[in-house]
Design a protein around this motif. Structure first.
Motif, PDB file in Angstrom:
ATOM      1  N   GLY A 176       0.831  -1.286   0.053  1.00 56.31           N
ATOM      2  CA  GLY A 176      -0.186   0.005   0.013  1.00 56.31           C
ATOM      3  C   GLY A 176       0.916   1.229   0.044  1.00 56.31           C
ATOM      4  O   GLY A 176       0.174   2.159   0.586  1.00 56.31           O
ATOM      5  N   GLU A 177       2.004   1.226  -0.550  1.00 57.11           N
ATOM      6  CA  GLU A 177       2.969   2.396  -0.530  1.00 57.11           C
ATOM      7  C   GLU A 177       2.919   3.152  -1.886  1.00 57.11           C
ATOM      8  O   GLU A 177       2.717   2.684  -2.611  1.00 57.11           O
ATOM      9  CB  GLU A 177       4.245   1.940  -0.243  1.00 57.11           C
ATOM     10  N   LYS A 178       3.209   4.641  -1.823  1.00 58.37           N
ATOM     11  CA  LYS A 178       3.080   5.082  -3.104  1.00 58.37           C
ATOM     12  C   LYS A 178       4.276   4.880  -3.831  1.00 58.37           C
ATOM     13  O   LYS A 178       5.331   4.670  -3.330  1.00 58.37           O
ATOM     14  CB  LYS A 178       3.534   6.816  -2.490  1.00 58.37           C
ATOM     15  N   GLN A 179       4.034   4.702  -5.215  1.00 57.69           N
ATOM     16  CA  GLN A 179       5.163   4.337  -6.297  1.00 57.69           C
ATOM     17  C   GLN A 179       4.910   5.013  -7.487  1.00 57.69           C
ATOM     18  O   GLN A 179       3.824   5.160  -8.173  1.00 57.69           O
ATOM     19  CB  GLN A 179       4.839   2.606  -6.514  1.00 57.69           C
ATOM     20  N   LEU A 180       5.982   5.642  -7.982  1.00 55.10           N
ATOM     21  CA  LEU A 180       5.945   6.175  -9.274  1.00 55.10           C
ATOM     22  C   LEU A 180       6.950   5.322 -10.066  1.00 55.10           C
ATOM     23  O   LEU A 180       8.090   4.818  -9.641  1.00 55.10           O
ATOM     24  CB  LEU A 180       6.619   7.607  -9.183  1.00 55.10           C
ATOM     25  N   ARG A 181       6.547   4.867 -11.394  1.00 51.49           N
ATOM     26  CA  ARG A 181       7.142   3.890 -12.188  1.00 51.49           C
ATOM     27  C   ARG A 181       7.638   4.622 -13.333  1.00 51.49           C
ATOM     28  O   ARG A 181       7.109   5.587 -14.056  1.00 51.49           O
ATOM     29  CB  ARG A 181       6.105   2.690 -12.784  1.00 51.49           C
ATOM     30  N   HIS A 182       9.035   4.164 -13.722  1.00 47.09           N
ATOM     31  CA  HIS A 182       9.530   4.394 -15.031  1.00 47.09           C
ATOM     32  C   HIS A 182       9.431   3.237 -15.692  1.00 47.09           C
ATOM     33  O   HIS A 182       9.395   2.020 -15.546  1.00 47.09           O
ATOM     34  CB  HIS A 182      11.111   4.554 -14.708  1.00 47.09           C
ATOM     35  N   VAL A 183       8.927   3.425 -17.004  1.00 50.40           N
ATOM     36  CA  VAL A 183       8.697   2.275 -17.982  1.00 50.40           C
ATOM     37  C   VAL A 183      10.114   1.407 -18.339  1.00 50.40           C
ATOM     38  O   VAL A 183       9.986   0.160 -18.340  1.00 50.40           O
ATOM     39  CB  VAL A 183       8.245   2.677 -19.307  1.00 50.40           C
ATOM     40  N   SER A 184      11.413   1.960 -18.341  1.00 46.34           N
ATOM     41  CA  SER A 184      12.466   1.471 -18.551  1.00 46.34           C
ATOM     42  C   SER A 184      13.534   1.937 -17.316  1.00 46.34           C
ATOM     43  O   SER A 184      13.165   2.924 -16.763  1.00 46.34           O
ATOM     44  CB  SER A 184      13.085   1.615 -19.668  1.00 46.34           C
ATOM     45  N   ASN A 185      14.580   1.230 -17.150  1.00 43.51           N
ATOM     46  CA  ASN A 185      15.539   1.583 -16.171  1.00 43.51           C
ATOM     47  C   ASN A 185      16.307   2.905 -16.606  1.00 43.51           C
ATOM     48  O   ASN A 185      17.065   2.847 -17.638  1.00 43.51           O
ATOM     49  CB  ASN A 185      16.465   0.625 -15.982  1.00 43.51           C
ATOM     50  N   LEU A 186      16.204   3.995 -16.067  1.00 43.89           N
ATOM     51  CA  LEU A 186      16.921   5.271 -16.583  1.00 43.89           C
ATOM     52  C   LEU A 186      17.939   5.684 -15.675  1.00 43.89           C
ATOM     53  O   LEU A 186      18.897   6.593 -15.890  1.00 43.89           O
ATOM     54  CB  LEU A 186      15.720   6.273 -16.449  1.00 43.89           C
ATOM     55  N   GLY A 187      18.367   4.980 -14.546  1.00 42.83           N
ATOM     56  CA  GLY A 187      19.498   5.161 -13.616  1.00 42.83           C
ATOM     57  C   GLY A 187      19.075   5.866 -12.571  1.00 42.83           C
ATOM     58  O   GLY A 187      18.027   6.454 -12.325  1.00 42.83           O
ATOM     59  N   TYR A 188      19.983   5.760 -11.422  1.00 48.41           N
ATOM     60  CA  TYR A 188      19.611   6.290 -10.229  1.00 48.41           C
ATOM     61  C   TYR A 188      19.676   7.871 -10.139  1.00 48.41           C
ATOM     62  O   TYR A 188      18.621   8.572  -9.562  1.00 48.41           O
ATOM     63  CB  TYR A 188      20.960   6.355  -9.246  1.00 48.41           C
ATOM     64  N   GLY A 189      20.368   8.706 -11.046  1.00 45.05           N
ATOM     65  CA  GLY A 189      20.011   9.971 -11.098  1.00 45.05           C
ATOM     66  C   GLY A 189      18.725  10.557 -11.462  1.00 45.05           C
ATOM     67  O   GLY A 189      18.114  11.320 -10.988  1.00 45.05           O
ATOM     68  N   ARG A 190      18.132   9.913 -12.470  1.00 49.01           N
ATOM     69  CA  ARG A 190      16.730  10.111 -13.206  1.00 49.01           C
ATOM     70  C   ARG A 190      15.747   9.684 -12.125  1.00 49.01           C
ATOM     71  O   ARG A 190      14.784  10.670 -12.181  1.00 49.01           O
ATOM     72  CB  ARG A 190      16.844   9.652 -14.465  1.00 49.01           C
ATOM     73  N   ALA A 191      15.986   8.624 -11.406  1.00 54.00           N
ATOM     74  CA  ALA A 191      15.118   8.139 -10.513  1.00 54.00           C
ATOM     75  C   ALA A 191      14.880   9.153  -9.458  1.00 54.00           C
ATOM     76  O   ALA A 191      13.633   9.457  -9.051  1.00 54.00           O
ATOM     77  CB  ALA A 191      15.418   6.715  -9.915  1.00 54.00           C
TER      78      ALA A 191
END
Length: 237
Positions: free
Chosen positions: A53-68
């Motif tokens: 039940g935690e808030k989650q934002l998803r990237h479709v592909s792996n963009l790397g730590y900086g972008r995350a």
């Protein structure tokens, strides 16, 4: 009035640790909100976060730590949070250290506080190459900004909203040494706060054999770009 605090947790394929990380944050920092930035995980990380039940934002592909991390900071500003804490999803950071890091920020004039493994005369750890790199970038930071930051690669930080705005204005961040240098050149105050880091129990470090060779060169280029950009922008003000 108490500040609004958001803990941003970048995560990539951390199915074996993410549940413990979130449970620990619920226990030791229940007064702070949390968001997981699922950076294109191919395992069960997203499902576990959803089930909890935690808030989650998803990237479709792996963009790397900086972008995350940038995604998390952007979300924090949109939601008008006052303070953001970056926290790793691999279980190495201790949830019980989060309130202390936030209080260290609130009780000082700092704009960013780094959770430091090596301040207070603590010895550097790891392989010889990693120790050498940590020491090199620590002293390089001192040369460029006038004082030494002992743990330039820590992913455990507390930022004020003004720092988030500055970080989101640039595209070359790796969120380590170059970020410290540029923010310092722009007049932001940065301090360190002692923490304890645990050994990784699951998954794989982002520092592979190849990255240990590539990382110093990439970091030096980022530092050069950040330093030049910081000086030019400071002159333009």
């Amino acid at each position: 009035m108490n500040p609004k605090v958001l803990i941003v947790i970048p995560a990539y394929n951390e199915e074996r640790s993410i549940a413990n990380v979130l449970a620990g944050l619920r226990q030791y920092a229940p007064e702070f909100d949390r968001v997981v930035i699922n950076d294109g995980s191919r395992d069960a990380t997203g499902s576990i976060v959803l089930e909890m039940g935690e808030k989650q934002l998803r990237h479709v592909s792996n963009l790397g730590y900086g972008r995350a991390l940038q995604t998390g900071l952007k979300y924090a500003l949109i939601q008008t949070y006052d303070i953001v804490v970056s926290f790793d999803a691999d279980g190495q950071h201790r949830p019980e250290d989060v309130p202390g890091l936030v209080n260290a920020l609130l009780d000082s004039d700092a704009d960013m506080v780094i959770g430091s493994r090596y301040c207070d005369a603590r010895p550097y750890s790891g392989s010889f190459s990693r120790k050498l790199g940590q020491i090199l970038f620590s002293f390089l930071t001192r040369l460029l900004i006038g004082w030494r930051i002992f743990d330039t690669s820590s992913g455990f930080k507390a930022f004020r909203a003004s720092v988030c705005e500055e970080i989101l204005g640039k595209t070359f961040w790796d969120f380590h040494t170059e970020t410290i240098v540029r923010l310092s050149l722009m007049g932001f105050r940065i301090k360190e706060h002692p923490i304890v880091v645990r050994e990784r129990l699951h998954g794989y470090s982002m520092h592979s054999l190849i990255s240990i060779i590539e990382y110093p060169f990439k970091t030096l280029l980022l530092i050069a770009a950040a330093t030049m950009d910081g000086f030019l922008e400071r002159r333009a003000r």
